[in-house]
Design a protein around this motif. Structure first.
Motif, PDB file in Angstrom:
ATOM      1  N   LEU A   3      86.083   4.336 -64.037  1.00 53.55           N
ATOM      2  CA  LEU A   3      86.843   3.384 -63.233  1.00 53.55           C
ATOM      3  C   LEU A   3      86.172   3.033 -61.918  1.00 53.55           C
ATOM      4  O   LEU A   3      86.338   1.933 -61.393  1.00 53.55           O
ATOM      5  CB  LEU A   3      88.243   3.948 -62.954  1.00 53.55           C
ATOM      6  N   TYR A   4      85.426   3.985 -61.359  1.00 56.82           N
ATOM      7  CA  TYR A   4      84.839   3.793 -60.038  1.00 56.82           C
ATOM      8  C   TYR A   4      83.408   3.262 -60.096  1.00 56.82           C
ATOM      9  O   TYR A   4      82.804   3.029 -59.047  1.00 56.82           O
ATOM     10  CB  TYR A   4      84.842   5.112 -59.262  1.00 56.82           C
ATOM     11  N   ASN A   5      82.849   3.092 -61.300  1.00 50.44           N
ATOM     12  CA  ASN A   5      81.426   2.749 -61.398  1.00 50.44           C
ATOM     13  C   ASN A   5      81.079   1.436 -60.707  1.00 50.44           C
ATOM     14  O   ASN A   5      80.034   1.314 -60.063  1.00 50.44           O
ATOM     15  CB  ASN A   5      80.994   2.708 -62.863  1.00 50.44           C
ATOM     16  N   SER A   6      81.948   0.432 -60.837  1.00 48.20           N
ATOM     17  CA  SER A   6      81.657  -0.846 -60.183  1.00 48.20           C
ATOM     18  C   SER A   6      81.678  -0.682 -58.665  1.00 48.20           C
ATOM     19  O   SER A   6      80.891  -1.326 -57.950  1.00 48.20           O
ATOM     20  CB  SER A   6      82.665  -1.913 -60.621  1.00 48.20           C
ATOM     21  N   LEU A   7      82.552   0.188 -58.150  1.00 53.24           N
ATOM     22  CA  LEU A   7      82.603   0.441 -56.711  1.00 53.24           C
ATOM     23  C   LEU A   7      81.364   1.204 -56.253  1.00 53.24           C
ATOM     24  O   LEU A   7      80.862   0.970 -55.150  1.00 53.24           O
ATOM     25  CB  LEU A   7      83.865   1.229 -56.364  1.00 53.24           C
ATOM     26  N   ILE A   8      80.862   2.095 -57.097  1.00 59.79           N
ATOM     27  CA  ILE A   8      79.621   2.806 -56.766  1.00 59.79           C
ATOM     28  C   ILE A   8      78.461   1.821 -56.695  1.00 59.79           C
ATOM     29  O   ILE A   8      77.645   1.867 -55.762  1.00 59.79           O
ATOM     30  CB  ILE A   8      79.334   3.923 -57.798  1.00 59.79           C
ATOM     31  N   ARG A   9      78.394   0.917 -57.653  1.00 63.45           N
ATOM     32  CA  ARG A   9      77.320  -0.078 -57.640  1.00 63.45           C
ATOM     33  C   ARG A   9      77.398  -0.939 -56.383  1.00 63.45           C
ATOM     34  O   ARG A   9      76.379  -1.225 -55.745  1.00 63.45           O
ATOM     35  CB  ARG A   9      77.402  -0.960 -58.894  1.00 63.45           C
ATOM     36  N   ASP A  10      78.604  -1.363 -56.024  1.00 64.05           N
ATOM     37  CA  ASP A  10      78.773  -2.176 -54.818  1.00 64.05           C
ATOM     38  C   ASP A  10      78.352  -1.393 -53.576  1.00 64.05           C
ATOM     39  O   ASP A  10      77.734  -1.951 -52.653  1.00 64.05           O
ATOM     40  CB  ASP A  10      80.229  -2.617 -54.686  1.00 64.05           C
TER      41      ASP A  10
END
Length: 245
Positions: A3-10
């Motif tokens: 769930l948090y992967n897109s936030l990590i990428r950002d």
């Protein structure tokens, strides 16, 4: 736990170059821990990190992918504690690789919150931390005595990793520090707030959320975070099956 992967990428995209100073974790490098928060008085402080008027945030991001966290590691972008001369901007970001969490959402929520609370058990000597959970800000007061003794963010970061790794669900911990200007602290703070919101949704998803997205209070999070809609409707479908005669 994607769930948090897109936030990590950002987050990583917002940090950009140059490459950080980095150290692999060794328990022997941890800062001496006092067991409870030390009171560092203003007159005894060398400076404050993330103080009023400066950029400030703390954030915990979870993943099950080794792409983002494959070993225990401390990273520093900006000057270290011994190189700072005045109050300045500050961020502490933890990227934690966890094992498969396939229990119901409420239990996963409790596991993640227990892991997050580890930050309140880290009390490095000469390093007083004040955290605002509501605003995701973190302010640190560093004592002059600690600076004379050679305190570093490498040692402090190792202390956080040691505490995170006490939880059996945490496979690896990556702790990132930012100090000084030049980073998008407002943008990173918004990511931190989204991460907190994602965690918060896990405890409400089983409470019978509306299936009409236009009236759901979580629509903003679902629209921005990959996997939230699937989790919402997947759990909702299971709940409907359980309630069916």
């Amino acid at each position: 736990m994607e769930l948090y992967n897109s936030l990590i990428r950002d987050t990583l995209a917002a940090l950009g170059p140059p490459a950080p100073r980095a150290w692999d974790y060794r328990e022997s490098d941890c800062r001496r821990d006092l067991g409870s928060s030390e009171l560092v008085l203003q007159k005894d402080a060398a400076y404050e990190l993330g103080s009023s008027g400066h950029g400030s945030l703390n954030c915990v991001l979870f993943t099950s992918s080794p792409e983002f966290c494959d070993r225990d590691r401390v990273e520093l972008r900006g000057p270290d504690l011994g190189e700072i001369r005045a109050d300045t901007d500050f961020a502490r970001i933890a990227i934690l690789r966890v094992g498969v969490l396939d229990d119901d959402s409420e239990r996963v929520y409790r596991i993640l919150k227990d892991i997050e609370f580890a930050k309140y058990h880290v009390n490095p000597e000469g390093y007083m931390v004040r955290i605002s959970p509501e605003s995701c800000r973190e302010q640190v007061r560093v004592s002059r005595k600690a600076l004379r003794g050679g305190i570093s963010l490498h040692a402090v970061g190792c202390s956080y990793i040691r505490e995170y790794r006490k939880d059996p669900n945490v496979l690896n911990a990556r702790v990132l520090f930012l100090t000084g200007p030049g980073y998008d602290y407002p943008g990173l703070l918004e990511i931190a707030k989204k991460a907190s919101a994602v965690t918060g949704t896990l405890t409400t998803i089983l409470e019978g959320l509306p299936t009409d997205c236009s009236v759901c209070s979580l629509k903003g999070i679902c629209d921005e975070v990959d996997g939230m809609k699937e989790l919402h409707f997947g759990v909702g479908a299971k709940g409907a099956d359980r309630r069916a005669p």
